[in-house]
Motif scaffolding. Structure first.
Motif, PDB file in Angstrom:
ATOM      1  N   ALA A  99      40.478  10.053 131.755  1.00 11.53           N
ATOM      2  CA  ALA A  99      39.752  10.968 130.872  1.00 11.53           C
ATOM      3  C   ALA A  99      38.443  10.378 130.377  1.00 11.53           C
ATOM      4  CB  ALA A  99      40.643  11.370 129.698  1.00 11.53           C
ATOM      5  N   ASP A 100      38.419   9.102 130.057  1.00 14.55           N
ATOM      6  CA  ASP A 100      37.226   8.509 129.456  1.00 14.55           C
ATOM      7  C   ASP A 100      36.451   7.602 130.409  1.00 14.55           C
ATOM      8  OD1 ASP A 100      39.201   6.661 129.599  1.00 14.55           O
ATOM      9  OD2 ASP A 100      38.902   5.821 127.589  1.00 14.55           O
ATOM     10  N   GLY A 101      36.649   7.756 131.716  1.00 16.07           N
ATOM     11  CA  GLY A 101      35.887   6.931 132.641  1.00 16.07           C
ATOM     12  C   GLY A 101      36.654   6.644 133.905  1.00 16.07           C
TER      13      GLY A 101
ATOM     14  N   THR B 293      43.111  -5.707 136.227  1.00 14.07           N
ATOM     15  CA  THR B 293      42.718  -4.353 135.831  1.00 14.07           C
ATOM     16  C   THR B 293      41.446  -4.420 135.005  1.00 14.07           C
ATOM     17  OG1 THR B 293      45.025  -3.606 135.769  1.00 14.07           O
ATOM     18  CG2 THR B 293      43.413  -2.263 134.573  1.00 14.07           C
ATOM     19  N   ARG B 294      40.536  -3.478 135.260  1.00 20.22           N
ATOM     20  CA  ARG B 294      39.299  -3.366 134.500  1.00 20.22           C
ATOM     21  C   ARG B 294      39.073  -1.900 134.140  1.00 20.22           C
ATOM     22  NH1 ARG B 294      35.810  -7.478 134.609  1.00 20.22           N
ATOM     23  NH2 ARG B 294      34.078  -6.052 134.185  1.00 20.22           N
ATOM     24  N   GLU B 295      38.608  -1.670 132.928  1.00 15.90           N
ATOM     25  CA  GLU B 295      38.252  -0.325 132.530  1.00 15.90           C
ATOM     26  C   GLU B 295      36.746  -0.168 132.592  1.00 15.90           C
ATOM     27  OE1 GLU B 295      39.845   0.820 128.810  1.00 15.90           O
ATOM     28  OE2 GLU B 295      41.936   0.478 129.376  1.00 15.90           O
ATOM     29  N   ALA B 296      36.315   0.960 133.182  1.00 15.09           N
ATOM     30  CA  ALA B 296      34.881   1.236 133.296  1.00 15.09           C
ATOM     31  C   ALA B 296      34.530   2.434 132.431  1.00 15.09           C
ATOM     32  CB  ALA B 296      34.500   1.490 134.743  1.00 15.09           C
ATOM     33  N   ALA B 297      34.930   2.406 131.174  1.00 12.68           N
ATOM     34  CA  ALA B 297      34.690   3.526 130.267  1.00 12.68           C
ATOM     35  C   ALA B 297      33.195   3.712 130.050  1.00 12.68           C
ATOM     36  CB  ALA B 297      35.377   3.270 128.925  1.00 12.68           C
ATOM     37  N   GLY B 298      32.766   4.968 130.125  1.00 12.70           N
ATOM     38  CA  GLY B 298      31.351   5.252 129.872  1.00 12.70           C
ATOM     39  C   GLY B 298      30.442   4.763 130.966  1.00 12.70           C
ATOM     40  N   GLY B 299      30.987   4.545 132.182  1.00 10.40           N
ATOM     41  CA  GLY B 299      30.178   4.008 133.273  1.00 10.40           C
ATOM     42  C   GLY B 299      29.277   5.046 133.891  1.00 10.40           C
ATOM     43  N   SER B 300      28.855   4.758 135.105  1.00 10.83           N
ATOM     44  CA  SER B 300      27.861   5.586 135.767  1.00 10.83           C
ATOM     45  C   SER B 300      28.415   6.924 136.225  1.00 10.83           C
ATOM     46  CB  SER B 300      27.309   4.839 136.985  1.00 10.83           C
ATOM     47  OG  SER B 300      28.352   4.624 137.929  1.00 10.83           O
ATOM     48  N   GLY B 301      29.726   7.118 136.139  1.00  7.62           N
ATOM     49  CA  GLY B 301      30.321   8.360 136.599  1.00  7.62           C
ATOM     50  C   GLY B 301      30.751   8.315 138.047  1.00  7.62           C
ATOM     51  N   ALA B 302      30.373   7.282 138.788  1.00  3.28           N
ATOM     52  CA  ALA B 302      30.778   7.153 140.182  1.00  3.28           C
ATOM     53  C   ALA B 302      32.251   6.779 140.263  1.00  3.28           C
ATOM     54  CB  ALA B 302      29.924   6.105 140.875  1.00  3.28           C
ATOM     55  N   THR B 303      32.941   7.354 141.236  1.00  4.03           N
ATOM     56  CA  THR B 303      34.357   7.037 141.424  1.00  4.03           C
ATOM     57  C   THR B 303      34.634   6.376 142.765  1.00  4.03           C
ATOM     58  OG1 THR B 303      34.798   9.227 142.344  1.00  4.03           O
ATOM     59  CG2 THR B 303      35.053   8.972 139.957  1.00  4.03           C
ATOM     60  N   ALA B 304      33.628   6.280 143.639  1.00  2.00           N
ATOM     61  CA  ALA B 304      33.808   5.661 144.946  1.00  2.00           C
ATOM     62  C   ALA B 304      33.455   4.185 144.863  1.00  2.00           C
ATOM     63  CB  ALA B 304      32.935   6.356 145.989  1.00  2.00           C
TER      64      ALA B 304
ATOM     65  N   ALA C 105      29.903   0.307 135.593  1.00  4.23           N
ATOM     66  CA  ALA C 105      29.842  -0.324 134.275  1.00  4.23           C
ATOM     67  C   ALA C 105      28.938   0.527 133.381  1.00  4.23           C
ATOM     68  CB  ALA C 105      29.306  -1.755 134.385  1.00  4.23           C
ATOM     69  N   PRO C 106      28.999   0.343 132.053  1.00  4.99           N
ATOM     70  CA  PRO C 106      28.200   1.190 131.160  1.00  4.99           C
ATOM     71  C   PRO C 106      26.704   1.172 131.445  1.00  4.99           C
ATOM     72  CG  PRO C 106      29.870   0.006 129.927  1.00  4.99           C
ATOM     73  CD  PRO C 106      29.919  -0.531 131.317  1.00  4.99           C
ATOM     74  N   ASP C 107      26.158   0.046 131.869  1.00  9.51           N
ATOM     75  CA  ASP C 107      24.709  -0.043 132.080  1.00  9.51           C
ATOM     76  C   ASP C 107      24.344  -0.168 133.554  1.00  9.51           C
ATOM     77  OD1 ASP C 107      25.850  -2.485 132.387  1.00  9.51           O
ATOM     78  OD2 ASP C 107      24.308  -3.612 131.294  1.00  9.51           O
ATOM     79  N   GLY C 108      25.278   0.184 134.452  1.00  8.87           N
ATOM     80  CA  GLY C 108      24.972   0.087 135.866  1.00  8.87           C
ATOM     81  C   GLY C 108      26.218  -0.209 136.672  1.00  8.87           C
ATOM     82  N   LEU C 109      26.199  -1.331 137.383  1.00  6.93           N
ATOM     83  CA  LEU C 109      27.316  -1.729 138.223  1.00  6.93           C
ATOM     84  C   LEU C 109      27.620  -3.204 138.015  1.00  6.93           C
ATOM     85  CD1 LEU C 109      26.154  -0.018 141.567  1.00  6.93           C
ATOM     86  CD2 LEU C 109      27.983   0.798 140.067  1.00  6.93           C
ATOM     87  N   GLU C 110      28.850  -3.576 138.298  1.00 10.97           N
ATOM     88  CA  GLU C 110      29.237  -4.978 138.295  1.00 10.97           C
ATOM     89  C   GLU C 110      29.787  -5.328 139.671  1.00 10.97           C
ATOM     90  OE1 GLU C 110      30.454  -5.682 133.606  1.00 10.97           O
ATOM     91  OE2 GLU C 110      32.022  -5.212 135.074  1.00 10.97           O
ATOM     92  N   LEU C 111      29.365  -6.469 140.175  1.00  9.39           N
ATOM     93  CA  LEU C 111      29.875  -6.967 141.448  1.00  9.39           C
ATOM     94  C   LEU C 111      31.045  -7.895 141.154  1.00  9.39           C
ATOM     95  CD1 LEU C 111      29.639  -7.099 144.510  1.00  9.39           C
ATOM     96  CD2 LEU C 111      28.000  -8.969 144.237  1.00  9.39           C
ATOM     97  N   VAL C 112      32.238  -7.479 141.596  1.00  5.87           N
ATOM     98  CA  VAL C 112      33.476  -8.176 141.270  1.00  5.87           C
ATOM     99  C   VAL C 112      34.109  -8.678 142.567  1.00  5.87           C
ATOM    100  CG1 VAL C 112      35.736  -7.951 140.165  1.00  5.87           C
ATOM    101  CG2 VAL C 112      33.785  -6.649 139.299  1.00  5.87           C
ATOM    102  N   ASP C 113      34.626  -9.905 142.546  1.00 10.46           N
ATOM    103  CA  ASP C 113      35.270 -10.429 143.742  1.00 10.46           C
ATOM    104  C   ASP C 113      36.766 -10.122 143.729  1.00 10.46           C
ATOM    105  OD1 ASP C 113      36.464 -12.256 142.042  1.00 10.46           O
ATOM    106  OD2 ASP C 113      35.338 -13.990 142.780  1.00 10.46           O
ATOM    107  N   ALA C 114      37.498 -10.621 144.718  1.00 10.01           N
ATOM    108  CA  ALA C 114      38.910 -10.288 144.869  1.00 10.01           C
ATOM    109  C   ALA C 114      39.758 -10.800 143.708  1.00 10.01           C
ATOM    110  CB  ALA C 114      39.439 -10.842 146.191  1.00 10.01           C
ATOM    111  N   SER C 115      39.285 -11.825 143.017  1.00 11.93           N
ATOM    112  CA  SER C 115      40.048 -12.366 141.886  1.00 11.93           C
ATOM    113  C   SER C 115      39.772 -11.635 140.585  1.00 11.93           C
ATOM    114  CB  SER C 115      39.719 -13.853 141.702  1.00 11.93           C
ATOM    115  OG  SER C 115      38.379 -14.011 141.242  1.00 11.93           O
ATOM    116  N   GLY C 116      38.821 -10.692 140.596  1.00  9.37           N
ATOM    117  CA  GLY C 116      38.457  -9.973 139.382  1.00  9.37           C
ATOM    118  C   GLY C 116      37.305 -10.590 138.631  1.00  9.37           C
TER     119      GLY C 116
END
Length: 488
Positions: free
Chosen positions: A236-238, A254-265, A277-288
């Motif tokens: 509901a919130d992201g 687990t990471r929450e992307a509340a208020g992010g860019s709206g992209a789901t892919a 992420a709220p201000d753009g994107l975050e590049l995350v590796d396999a460990s988080g």
């Protein structure tokens, strides 16, 4: 009667040396001129023979070196095996049997196919065109008489070149389906999701487990990073992003992307995945671990540029410049990147892009522009032996990859069009040429890589269009039968 006297054997000597001529004098004394000419002549003969031996040896070495280079090129992803002067039909398959390429990486002969019963993951045998294997993925509810089908599942594969199958493919199988509601079909959303991990060697199921974040919160997209599956769950919130072990289903992070860019892919890039992420994107590796944060303009659009070896790189369209996202930094491009079908690496980390000003060669490490050329409409390129072969609708132009200097250019005849993709067997460029009015492929021209000269043609069976490569094969589209034709 003729009387025969005593015979004497006479040795006749031909020599250009003055001392060998009749009446010539020699410092060695009378009668020695003929003998002293022989060592000089022998030395000349030996010297000439030595030159011949050296030249032959040099040619042998050169030929061996060229064979080694050619063998290395033909081992590269996207480079064809030697193509005969006349191609025959190996097999045909109807268009509705072709799997839909949903992976981006690996052979186009594996993908998802829609069936009356739903969808299935399938791979074609490159030798026969028959199914190597097929695995059912989704189906409408049992007994639903108004069912029209199910949506194509989201799948992700381990990186693989275009002539090979990914080692593993992971797909999200949901219970979403489409019903007949009159004029406009009705989409029934998913309520649950399963992660199906498949070994492409034989189509066997390695794992199959439910991956809902909570009851009624299914996953809608995924990215496979080694043995980790990163899942996106719209809430509901992201967006809720989770990582699980692809084999066991055990939760990793687990990471929450509340208020992010709206992209789901989710988009994979450079060994990681881009997470909203709220201000753009975050590049995350396999460990988080967050490798870096990527600013994203409000109207930017994310896409994937597939490398020749099958690895993905995310690109961001910011409405002007484009950004090639990496683990350490972004490379700014003046426009959309050009698809590079083959790259032997000799030009270094080179990225090609187009703009209204032409073709740009950008250093993929520093982001510096190496050179630019005023050639519009480049849509495909092959980078081989320190040269960039750029393809437009008008012809092929070859540049020095280091300086951008034009090496050679060949224009397309006005009465003909390209009949598919420009390819290579490591020795020549193979250019499908088609009739401008019908689109039927007439032949493949062999353009020599060094100078662009037409070194011959390849005959193709009649009635084909769009000759290209798929799964390491030369393929064409049957104009009459509406299906794929494998050539060889």
């Amino acid at each position: 009667m003729v009387q025969r006297g005593n015979r004497a054997d006479v040795e006749l000597v031909e020599d250009d040396e003055p001392s060998a001529r009749v009446g010539a004098t020699s410092d060695a004394g009378p009668g020695t001129g003929r003998r002293t000419a022989r060592p000089g002549r022998r030395r000349l003969v030996l010297a000439a023979a030595a030159v011949v031996v050296v030249l032959v040896a040099a040619q042998v070495v050169s030929d061996a070196r060229e064979r080694a280079v050619l063998a290395g090129l033909r081992a590269l992803p996207g480079v064809l095996a030697p193509v005969p002067d006349a191609l025959d039909v190996r097999w045909r398959t109807p268009g509705d049997r072709l799997p839909l390429a949903v992976l981006g990486t690996g052979s186009a002969l594996v993908g998802v196919r829609s069936t009356p019963a739903g969808t299935e993951l399938a791979a074609l045998d490159p030798a026969t065109g028959a199914d190597a294997w097929a695995l059912p993925l989704t189906a409408p509810p049992a007994g639903a008489r108004d069912a029209l089908g199910t949506p194509v599942p989201w799948c992700s594969g381990s990186p693989a070149p275009p002539d090979a199958l990914p080692e593993r493919v992971a797909c999200l199988a949901t219970d979403a389906w489409q019903r007949d509601a009159g004029l406009v079909p009705q989409d029934v959303p998913a309520t649950t999701s399963r992660l199906v991990l498949v070994d492409t060697a034989d189509g066997s199921v390695v794992a199959d487990h439910v991956v809902d974040a909570a009851p009624g919160v299914p996953a809608t997209s995924l990215a496979l990073l080694g043995d980790v599956a990163v899942l996106a769950h719209p809430v509901a919130d992201g967006l809720l992003v989770r990582a699980v072990d692809a084999t066991t289903g055990a939760a990793r992070w687990t990471r929450e992307a509340a208020g992010g860019s709206g992209a789901t892919a989710l988009r994979s890039t450079d060994g990681g995945v881009l997470v909203p992420a709220p201000d753009g994107l975050e590049l995350v590796d396999a460990s988080g671990t967050v490798l870096r944060r990527v600013p994203l303009p409000p109207d930017a659009r994310a896409d994937v540029l597939w490398q020749p070896d099958g690895t993905p790189r995310a690109v961001l369209d910011a409405g002007g410049p484009w950004y090639l996202v990496g683990r350490a930094r972004d490379v700014v491009l003046p426009g959309p990147p050009v698809h590079v079908a083959v790259d032997d690496g000799r030009a270094g980390p080179l990225v090609l892009a187009t703009s209204e000003h032409g073709l740009h060669a950008v250093d993929g490490t520093t982001g510096d522009e190496r050179w630019a050329a005023p050639v519009p409409g480049v849509h495909r390129a092959l980078v081989l032996r320190g040269r960039v072969h750029a393809v437009t609708e008008e012809g092929v132009t070859t540049y020095d990859a280091r300086t951008g200097e034009v090496v050679w250019a060949r224009e397309r005849p006005a009465t003909e069009v390209w009949g598919g993709s420009v390819m290579t067997d490591g020795r020549d460029l193979l250019v499908p040429v088609a009739d401008a009015s019908t689109g039927e492929v007439l032949r493949l021209d062999r353009l020599a890589l060094p100078d662009g000269r037409v070194g011959g043609t390849v005959r193709v069976p009649p009635g084909l269009a769009l000759v290209t490569t798929a799964g390491g094969l030369l393929t064409g589209w049957d104009l009459a039968g509406d299906g794929l034709v494998a050539l060889g």
